[in-house]
Design a protein around this motif. Structure first.
Motif, PDB file in Angstrom:
ATOM      1  N   VAL A 180      -2.250 -42.382  45.985  1.00 53.97           N
ATOM      2  CA  VAL A 180      -1.581 -42.619  44.696  1.00 53.97           C
ATOM      3  C   VAL A 180      -2.457 -43.502  43.804  1.00 53.97           C
ATOM      4  N   HIS A 184      -3.665 -41.993  40.318  1.00 52.74           N
ATOM      5  CA  HIS A 184      -3.092 -42.545  39.087  1.00 52.74           C
ATOM      6  C   HIS A 184      -4.140 -43.227  38.215  1.00 52.74           C
ATOM      7  N   LEU A 189      -1.314 -36.476  39.040  1.00 49.45           N
ATOM      8  CA  LEU A 189      -0.045 -36.551  39.752  1.00 49.45           C
ATOM      9  C   LEU A 189      -0.246 -36.341  41.254  1.00 49.45           C
ATOM     10  N   LEU A 205       8.236 -41.133  47.400  1.00 51.49           N
ATOM     11  CA  LEU A 205       8.399 -41.690  46.062  1.00 51.49           C
ATOM     12  C   LEU A 205       8.385 -43.212  46.094  1.00 51.49           C
ATOM     13  N   GLY A 208       4.953 -44.444  45.745  1.00 54.71           N
ATOM     14  CA  GLY A 208       4.273 -44.187  44.479  1.00 54.71           C
ATOM     15  C   GLY A 208       4.027 -42.737  44.150  1.00 54.71           C
ATOM     16  N   ALA A 209       4.332 -41.808  45.091  1.00 56.05           N
ATOM     17  CA  ALA A 209       4.134 -40.390  44.800  1.00 56.05           C
ATOM     18  C   ALA A 209       4.988 -39.964  43.615  1.00 56.05           C
ATOM     19  N   ASP A 210       4.534 -38.938  42.914  1.00 54.13           N
ATOM     20  CA  ASP A 210       5.236 -38.477  41.713  1.00 54.13           C
ATOM     21  C   ASP A 210       6.310 -37.443  42.027  1.00 54.13           C
ATOM     22  N   LEU A 211       6.031 -36.568  42.987  1.00 57.39           N
ATOM     23  CA  LEU A 211       6.963 -35.499  43.324  1.00 57.39           C
ATOM     24  C   LEU A 211       6.986 -35.285  44.831  1.00 57.39           C
ATOM     25  N   GLY A 233      11.933 -35.596  42.006  1.00 60.45           N
ATOM     26  CA  GLY A 233      11.101 -36.583  41.335  1.00 60.45           C
ATOM     27  C   GLY A 233      11.705 -36.996  40.017  1.00 60.45           C
ATOM     28  N   PRO A 234      10.900 -37.513  39.094  1.00 61.07           N
ATOM     29  CA  PRO A 234      11.420 -37.920  37.787  1.00 61.07           C
ATOM     30  C   PRO A 234      11.855 -36.710  36.963  1.00 61.07           C
ATOM     31  N   LEU A 237       9.496 -34.440  34.958  1.00 59.85           N
ATOM     32  CA  LEU A 237       8.713 -33.441  35.686  1.00 59.85           C
ATOM     33  C   LEU A 237       9.594 -32.340  36.263  1.00 59.85           C
TER      34      LEU A 237
END
Length: 402
Positions: A180, A184, A189, A205, A208-211, A233-234, A237
């Protein structure tokens, strides 16, 4: 039919522990006030007026439209898995591979680049390595545990780091937090396939992972009944993934979502029980005179044992090992088993046994198999809930004969 207020809005269940979330999160009861989650087997939904139909189709008003992309049972599964992963949102798909396809097609365009692990599931390697290049999306494959290789493979056009940890089938552990940090720093991502651990044993997550990706077919169901997949994820996304799914249609069926909800209710119990049995079996295999090497993150002999202890709550339920011999000897062990199921699926309460080089990784090239460490003498066991002594006795017959 109007639903009463959901538990999510009533009691904010994400403040509860994982075992509670696995049973309770996301449920909306109808006016019938059912205790078990309702199964909505319908292709479409009726509107009160033309104006409401227009508002629903345009997204101006929330509500169900068509089960290709909105269904209450699927929505309950999505909310529950999102809560377990600590994600803002989740999009459910028809299978694990359709989750990967949906994510890549939603977030990447022609000219983009992906860096992925050589230790990915064979079909994932096939998709990234042979199908996506037809759409102008290129992938560089690097060793799962070589952080410097991940860093060196980055390009200005890199969009994603794609990893599966533990890897399939050698259970190599990627340092999620370290990758990550690398990604980043370059605006890339990080996508983690969390199939082997599930959120019970690992929450990418939080690192720190995004998905996060899932083949819900595996441990989330847990009993080999249905296919399913998910991306969590967020919302910024997952909304992109949802837009792809709405149009392209790799949709999770309501029935499968309902079955998966029942699977989630026992997820914590199963993951801890199967992991404990896997450790016992791995320790026994490590002492067997006909076994060359055992790959299991819960063993001190595993190359990333310390990292696994920090990153995971246990070693998981996948044990791989090499026999003293080659394909002939490995197949002899498989053919001698009478209890273990000879199938490539995993995550079931029934223990399964497979020869990866000719099944799960049989469609990739010999060079790719070598890079992934998938040799002809390698076998993979997905440990279920049977008595460990019975699994040992079943394997011992074949092992002792080679």
């Amino acid at each position: 039919m109007e639903a009463i207020e959901s538990m999510a809005s009533r009691d904010t269940p994400r403040s509860y522990s994982l075992e509670t979330l696995a049973v309770r999160a996301g449920q909306e009861r109808s006016q019938f006030n059912e205790h078990s989650e309702a199964l909505y087997l319908t292709s479409s939904f009726v509107f009160d007026s033309a104006a409401q139909a227009a508002a629903r189709f345009s997204g101006e008003e929330e509500g169900n439209v068509y089960s290709r992309f909105t269904n209450p049972t699927v929505a309950t599964f999505q909310e529950r898995l999102a809560a377990l992963e600590g994600a803002e949102a989740c999009v459910a798909t028809a299978s694990g591979m359709s989750a990967i396809l949906s994510l890549v097609m939603a977030l990447c365009s022609s000219g983009d680049h992906i860096v992925a692990s050589t230790g990915l599931f064979g079909a994932t390697q096939q998709m990234l390595g042979t199908i996506m290049p037809r759409f102008g999306i290129q992938t560089s494959f690097v060793a799962q545990t070589d952080n410097a290789a991940w860093q060196a493979a980055l390009r200005p056009e890199t969009r994603l780091l794609f990893l599966e940890t533990p890897s399939n089938p050698l259970t190599a552990i990627a340092d999620i937090a370290a990758l990550v940090s690398i990604a980043h720093a370059r605006g890339v991502l990080v996508v983690v396939d969390n199939c082997f651990c599930t959120p019970i044993l690992q929450r990418p997550l939080d690192l720190g992972a995004d998905l996060v990706l899932h083949s819900a077919t595996k441990y989330l169901d847990g009993q080999g009944r249905v296919l399913g997949g998910a991306v969590a994820g967020p919302k910024r996304l997952t909304d992109e993934v949802f837009r792809f799914l709405r149009t392209a249609g790799p949709t999770l069926s309501a029935f499968n979502a309902w079955v998966l909800l029942k699977g989630l209710e026992t997820l914590q119990i199963r993951m801890h029980a199967q992991s404990a049995k896997a450790l016992q079996l791995a320790q026994w295999l490590e002492q067997h005179p006909r076994v060359e090497r055992v790959y299991y993150p819960g063993l001190a002999s595993h190359p990333q044992f310390d990292l696994a202890c920090r990153q995971q709550k246990s070693g998981g339920a996948i044990v791989s090992f090499t026999v003293k011999g080659a394909r002939q000897e490995a197949w002899k062990v498989v053919d001698s088993c009478r209890l273990l199921s000879i199938t490539a699926n995993l995550g079931d309460t029934k223990t399964t046994l497979t020869h990866p080089a000719t099944t799960t990784h049989g469609r990739i090239t010999a060079e790719q198999r070598a890079a992934a460490g998938v040799s002809e003498d390698l076998l993979r066991i997905a440990v279920g809930l049977e008595a460990v002594v019975d699994l040992q006795n079943d394997l011992d017959g074949g092992l002792s004969s080679i």
